[in-house]
Design a protein around this motif. Structure first.
Motif, PDB file in Angstrom:
ATOM      1  N   GLY A  81       0.869  -1.186   0.000  1.00 27.89           N
ATOM      2  CA  GLY A  81       0.000   0.000   0.000  1.00 27.89           C
ATOM      3  C   GLY A  81       0.900   1.228   0.000  1.00 27.89           C
ATOM      4  O   GLY A  81       1.942   1.232  -0.682  1.00 27.89           O
ATOM      5  N   ASN A  82       0.544   2.230   0.807  1.00 29.87           N
ATOM      6  CA  ASN A  82       1.369   3.447   0.825  1.00 29.87           C
ATOM      7  C   ASN A  82       1.726   3.847   2.253  1.00 29.87           C
ATOM      8  O   ASN A  82       1.834   5.029   2.562  1.00 29.87           O
ATOM      9  CB  ASN A  82       0.642   4.591   0.121  1.00 29.87           C
ATOM     10  N   SER A  83       1.907   2.826   3.073  1.00 32.76           N
ATOM     11  CA  SER A  83       2.453   3.067   4.416  1.00 32.76           C
ATOM     12  C   SER A  83       3.958   2.793   4.361  1.00 32.76           C
ATOM     13  O   SER A  83       4.371   1.794   3.765  1.00 32.76           O
ATOM     14  CB  SER A  83       1.826   2.126   5.450  1.00 32.76           C
ATOM     15  N   THR A 102      -2.519   8.702  -5.035  1.00 34.69           N
ATOM     16  CA  THR A 102      -3.599   9.640  -5.387  1.00 34.69           C
ATOM     17  C   THR A 102      -3.062  10.982  -5.866  1.00 34.69           C
ATOM     18  O   THR A 102      -3.555  11.554  -6.834  1.00 34.69           O
ATOM     19  CB  THR A 102      -4.497   9.865  -4.139  1.00 34.69           C
ATOM     20  N   ASN A 103      -2.031  11.488  -5.207  1.00 31.15           N
ATOM     21  CA  ASN A 103      -1.516  12.831  -5.535  1.00 31.15           C
ATOM     22  C   ASN A 103      -0.005  12.857  -5.790  1.00 31.15           C
ATOM     23  O   ASN A 103       0.468  13.575  -6.662  1.00 31.15           O
ATOM     24  CB  ASN A 103      -1.827  13.804  -4.392  1.00 31.15           C
ATOM     25  N   GLY A 104       0.737  12.057  -5.007  1.00 24.13           N
ATOM     26  CA  GLY A 104       2.205  12.189  -5.052  1.00 24.13           C
ATOM     27  C   GLY A 104       2.784  11.852  -6.403  1.00 24.13           C
ATOM     28  O   GLY A 104       3.600  12.617  -6.947  1.00 24.13           O
ATOM     29  N   ALA A 199      -6.136  17.033   7.677  1.00 23.26           N
ATOM     30  CA  ALA A 199      -7.335  16.407   7.076  1.00 23.26           C
ATOM     31  C   ALA A 199      -7.017  14.973   6.649  1.00 23.26           C
ATOM     32  O   ALA A 199      -7.834  14.064   6.767  1.00 23.26           O
ATOM     33  CB  ALA A 199      -7.794  17.227   5.874  1.00 23.26           C
ATOM     34  N   HIS A 200      -5.759  14.771   6.190  1.00 27.40           N
ATOM     35  CA  HIS A 200      -5.437  13.424   5.704  1.00 27.40           C
ATOM     36  C   HIS A 200      -5.322  12.416   6.837  1.00 27.40           C
ATOM     37  O   HIS A 200      -5.643  11.244   6.666  1.00 27.40           O
ATOM     38  CB  HIS A 200      -4.159  13.428   4.857  1.00 27.40           C
ATOM     39  N   ALA A 201      -4.887  12.881   8.000  1.00 28.00           N
ATOM     40  CA  ALA A 201      -4.849  11.968   9.163  1.00 28.00           C
ATOM     41  C   ALA A 201      -6.264  11.448   9.428  1.00 28.00           C
ATOM     42  O   ALA A 201      -6.471  10.262   9.689  1.00 28.00           O
ATOM     43  CB  ALA A 201      -4.296  12.705  10.366  1.00 28.00           C
TER      44      ALA A 201
HETATM   45  C1  MLT Z   1      -1.136  10.856  -1.872  1.00 23.95           C
HETATM   46  O1  MLT Z   1      -0.640  10.538  -2.949  1.00 23.95           O
HETATM   47  O2  MLT Z   1      -1.903  11.785  -1.691  1.00 23.95           O
HETATM   48  C2  MLT Z   1      -0.788  10.075  -0.657  1.00 23.95           C
HETATM   49  O3  MLT Z   1       0.272   9.280  -0.936  1.00 23.95           O
HETATM   50  C3  MLT Z   1      -2.019   9.373  -0.158  1.00 23.95           C
HETATM   51  C4  MLT Z   1      -1.716   8.329   0.913  1.00 23.95           C
HETATM   52  O4  MLT Z   1      -0.698   7.663   0.865  1.00 23.95           O
HETATM   53  O5  MLT Z   1      -2.506   8.185   1.838  1.00 23.95           O
END
Ligand code: MLT
Length: 240
Positions: A81-83, A102-104, A199-201
């Motif tokens: 995942g992205n942890s 999603t954004n990075g 907000a992301h937390a």
């Molecule tokens: C993103 O690309 O916005 C972050 O990586 C999202 C995430 O990992 O939760």
């Protein structure tokens, strides 16, 4: 004087000019750039970034580990995942990684015309700033933000970068840089609190217990590794 411009989310990149003559610093504290830096800390070979999950997943055929999330949730069937702890726990030494977030990764791929693209988070911020000073070129700090929205964690990191380089021949060239710098001056001793109240937390709470990821992402200068993005590959700068 050299200039610092700041792009506070992916939606603002279309208003940036002269990227091709700038060093672009990609920031996605929660969690894409934190993860990419961690991957190299764990000895990953290289990373390829993708805008869409299907193209990313296809890289399995070329023996890539596939990593990705949408809206914070791990993509079904992906290895990672992205942890950052996905990278630490699975073990990615000498592995090739394909990633989509999603954004990075969107911010990264939007920057490929730059003279240089560096990947930054709090983990490698001082090493990144030393490199920016050495490069001696105009800088665009590119915050991934969230789906076109500004976020606090990336803006805080942008402000810290500005605080570290502004006295080395750089001037703040736009109001976004002034805002980021002021936000950093107000919160320079509250990094973890800013990330915890972001907000992301709150978004991440739907899928994971984000406390570990947030505490990890708030660490300062745990590595001098600077990943750079060139010719479609993300590599540890020291091995290019
Ligand atoms: C993103 O690309 O916005 C972050 O990586 C999202 C995430 O990992 O939760």
């Amino acid at each position: 004087m050299l200039s610092i411009n700041t792009c506070l989310s992916t939606d603002f990149v279309k208003y940036q000019n002269n990227i091709e003559n700038k060093v672009v610093v990609i920031i996605d504290i929660l969690r894409a750039t934190t993860c990419m830096i961690t991957a190299f800390m764990e000895g990953a070979s290289h990373i390829r970034a993708f805008n869409d999950p299907d193209s990313c997943f296809q890289m399995r055929k070329d023996k890539y580990l596939v990593a990705g999330e949408r809206d914070g949730e791990k993509l079904e069937g992906f290895d990672l995942g992205n942890s950052p702890f996905d990278y630490i726990n699975l073990g990615v030494k000498d592995q090739k990684i394909a990633i989509t977030t999603t954004n990075g990764t969107k911010a990264l791929l939007a920057s490929e015309s730059a003279v240089k693209v560096v990947i930054c988070s709090f983990l490698n911020i001082s090493a990144t700033c030393t490199d920016l000073i050495k490069e001696n070129k105009d800088v665009l700090i590119f915050c991934a933000g969230w789906k076109g929205l500004v976020n606090t964690e990336d803006t805080l990191c942008a402000g810290m970068i500005i605080s570290k380089i502004k006295d080395f021949g750089f001037e703040l060239n736009d109001d976004a840089s002034v805002l980021a710098f002021d936000f950093y001056k107000q919160n320079s001793s509250n990094i973890l609190e800013v990330l915890k109240s972001s907000a992301h937390a709150k978004r991440l709470k739907k899928f994971v217990s984000p406390e570990k990821d947030i505490e990890y992402a708030a660490q300062l200068d745990v590595t001098s590794i600077i990943p750079i993005f060139e010719k479609d590959l993300i590599l540890d700068q020291d091995f290019t």
